[in-house]
Write a protein that holds these residues in place. Sequence first.
Motif, PDB file in Angstrom:
ATOM      1  N   THR B 155      12.781  -1.253 -15.953  1.00 55.58           N
ATOM      2  CA  THR B 155      14.168  -1.711 -16.045  1.00 55.58           C
ATOM      3  C   THR B 155      15.049  -0.933 -15.070  1.00 55.58           C
ATOM      4  O   THR B 155      15.869  -1.519 -14.350  1.00 55.58           O
ATOM      5  CB  THR B 155      14.681  -1.529 -17.490  1.00 55.58           C
ATOM      6  OG1 THR B 155      13.730  -2.086 -18.385  1.00 55.58           O
ATOM      7  CG2 THR B 155      16.028  -2.203 -17.674  1.00 55.58           C
ATOM      8  N   ALA B 156      14.866   0.394 -15.023  1.00 59.99           N
ATOM      9  CA  ALA B 156      15.671   1.228 -14.133  1.00 59.99           C
ATOM     10  C   ALA B 156      15.414   0.849 -12.669  1.00 59.99           C
ATOM     11  O   ALA B 156      16.347   0.764 -11.864  1.00 59.99           O
ATOM     12  CB  ALA B 156      15.348   2.710 -14.376  1.00 59.99           C
ATOM     13  N   PHE B 157      14.134   0.590 -12.344  1.00 59.86           N
ATOM     14  CA  PHE B 157      13.784   0.193 -10.980  1.00 59.86           C
ATOM     15  C   PHE B 157      14.448  -1.134 -10.620  1.00 59.86           C
ATOM     16  O   PHE B 157      15.065  -1.283  -9.558  1.00 59.86           O
ATOM     17  CB  PHE B 157      12.257   0.085 -10.854  1.00 59.86           C
ATOM     18  CG  PHE B 157      11.790  -0.332  -9.498  1.00 59.86           C
ATOM     19  CD1 PHE B 157      11.888   0.557  -8.424  1.00 59.86           C
ATOM     20  CD2 PHE B 157      11.256  -1.599  -9.280  1.00 59.86           C
ATOM     21  CE1 PHE B 157      11.454   0.182  -7.165  1.00 59.86           C
ATOM     22  CE2 PHE B 157      10.834  -1.980  -8.016  1.00 59.86           C
ATOM     23  CZ  PHE B 157      10.930  -1.083  -6.958  1.00 59.86           C
ATOM     24  N   TYR B 158      14.364  -2.086 -11.548  1.00 58.48           N
ATOM     25  CA  TYR B 158      14.992  -3.386 -11.336  1.00 58.48           C
ATOM     26  C   TYR B 158      16.497  -3.243 -11.134  1.00 58.48           C
ATOM     27  O   TYR B 158      17.074  -3.848 -10.220  1.00 58.48           O
ATOM     28  CB  TYR B 158      14.691  -4.309 -12.518  1.00 58.48           C
ATOM     29  CG  TYR B 158      15.330  -5.672 -12.404  1.00 58.48           C
ATOM     30  CD1 TYR B 158      14.722  -6.697 -11.684  1.00 58.48           C
ATOM     31  CD2 TYR B 158      16.561  -5.937 -13.001  1.00 58.48           C
ATOM     32  CE1 TYR B 158      15.315  -7.942 -11.560  1.00 58.48           C
ATOM     33  CE2 TYR B 158      17.168  -7.179 -12.885  1.00 58.48           C
ATOM     34  CZ  TYR B 158      16.527  -8.177 -12.157  1.00 58.48           C
ATOM     35  OH  TYR B 158      17.124  -9.403 -12.032  1.00 58.48           O
ATOM     36  N   LEU B 159      17.121  -2.406 -11.961  1.00 59.10           N
ATOM     37  CA  LEU B 159      18.569  -2.204 -11.864  1.00 59.10           C
ATOM     38  C   LEU B 159      18.955  -1.603 -10.513  1.00 59.10           C
ATOM     39  O   LEU B 159      19.916  -2.047  -9.875  1.00 59.10           O
ATOM     40  CB  LEU B 159      19.058  -1.284 -12.990  1.00 59.10           C
ATOM     41  CG  LEU B 159      19.174  -1.917 -14.371  1.00 59.10           C
ATOM     42  CD1 LEU B 159      19.523  -0.855 -15.400  1.00 59.10           C
ATOM     43  CD2 LEU B 159      20.233  -3.015 -14.367  1.00 59.10           C
ATOM     44  N   SER B 160      18.166  -0.601 -10.056  1.00 59.61           N
ATOM     45  CA  SER B 160      18.563   0.028  -8.790  1.00 59.61           C
ATOM     46  C   SER B 160      18.413  -0.958  -7.635  1.00 59.61           C
ATOM     47  O   SER B 160      19.189  -0.917  -6.673  1.00 59.61           O
ATOM     48  CB  SER B 160      17.802   1.339  -8.553  1.00 59.61           C
ATOM     49  OG  SER B 160      16.483   1.226  -8.962  1.00 59.61           O
ATOM     50  N   ARG B 161      17.429  -1.883  -7.713  1.00 63.86           N
ATOM     51  CA  ARG B 161      17.320  -2.936  -6.707  1.00 63.86           C
ATOM     52  C   ARG B 161      18.525  -3.863  -6.717  1.00 63.86           C
ATOM     53  O   ARG B 161      19.059  -4.229  -5.668  1.00 63.86           O
ATOM     54  CB  ARG B 161      16.044  -3.776  -6.948  1.00 63.86           C
ATOM     55  CG  ARG B 161      14.758  -3.025  -6.733  1.00 63.86           C
ATOM     56  CD  ARG B 161      14.447  -2.845  -5.250  1.00 63.86           C
ATOM     57  NE  ARG B 161      14.142  -4.110  -4.607  1.00 63.86           N
ATOM     58  CZ  ARG B 161      12.907  -4.524  -4.299  1.00 63.86           C
ATOM     59  NH1 ARG B 161      11.877  -3.726  -4.523  1.00 63.86           N
ATOM     60  NH2 ARG B 161      12.700  -5.691  -3.739  1.00 63.86           N
TER      61      ARG B 161
END
Lengths: 204, 204
Positions: B155-161
């Motif tokens: 989720t964090a990776f998706y958000l930073s993208r």
Amino acid sequence: MEFPSKLIENAVGELARLPGIGRKTALRLALHLLKAEMDTTATLAEALAKMRFEITYCKTCHSISDSEECGICANKLRDHSLVCVVSDVRDVIAIENTGQYKGVYHVLGGVISPIEGIGPSDLHIDSLVERAAAEDSEVREIILAISPTMEGDTTAFYLSRRLRDLPQVHISTIARGIPMGGELEYADEITLGRSIVERLRQAR
Amino acid sequence: MEFPSKLIENAVGELARLPGIGRKTALRLALHLLKAEMDTTATLAEALAKMRFEITYCKTCHSISDSEECGICANKLRDHSLVCVVSDVRDVIAIENTGQYKGVYHVLGGVISPIEGIGPSDLHIDSLVERAAAEDSEVREIILAISPTMEGDTTAFYLSRRLRDLPQVHISTIARGIPMGGELEYADEITLGRSIVERLRQAR
């Protein structure tokens, strides 16, 4: 703990008053209900209220019942000469689950506990004596199935004193001993000692 | 387990549907309510129903609220340029309890979890991007405070993208490391490794 909503704070406060439920668990339950369908909460709230307001107690044995006489007392196939005295409805459920008992019950509603201010008059003891002493009484044996704690033993002792003037009624207690699957070496000394003194002779 | 009353059976069944509560615990809770004053059950049932039916969510941060805007978003003294992204209201409560954070929040409502069928569109991610990209947006830093599990990291990776095209907004994550009072030798290798790589230089 501070809550972002008074509604949740109230719900958590009420849930945390239940035994064994702290504020963290209460919050988890409240948030679970918030995530679930509205129906889940409605059904739960209704089931609790309905249970509390509509439940009745059997007039004979004081167990929980949906009518004036509980299913066990109303059952003609059960042995009404045998009365098992327990402190709580939970014990009735536990004994019923064994499938080994065909008599009826008498629920005291607790045990004598001077510390908690519970005396004999707070329990259904008089009604047990009346039930056993009545002229048309069928009762021939009273089994004291009360937990072997300090308070439980006090209650059992008190009961046997109250009931000893009834010559037609035998008093018995459930057997103490090593539980099934229990290891002898880990049993406490009192239980192990009693299990030897009160040993069962094998049939030959 | 057989119950002497349908009412109790219903209540136990509903209580046992709550997470972490089995049928034995449910029965204990039900019998506790039966022994307590009627008011206890009435208040509990009412608090649960009121919470479920009357609760609202903040239109800005999606946290639980008693009104359209939660107390934190409505508070002018808080730093509205700092947004802490969490998966759950419980995390908001936990961070608020530290007393260390003066910014505002954004509650996702969960984490991306393909196994449970939760995708980005099921979470409040679009509204976070809109909130940060709006022309009159005050947001200058977004702190990703999501649990470092497999799903949380996804989720964090998706958000930073999703957020990297906003040059005016810094993205940060909460520090990983050895918890206070934790013993180095019992820490897992990944945490210990990261705590060395991301070490804090002492001020001189």
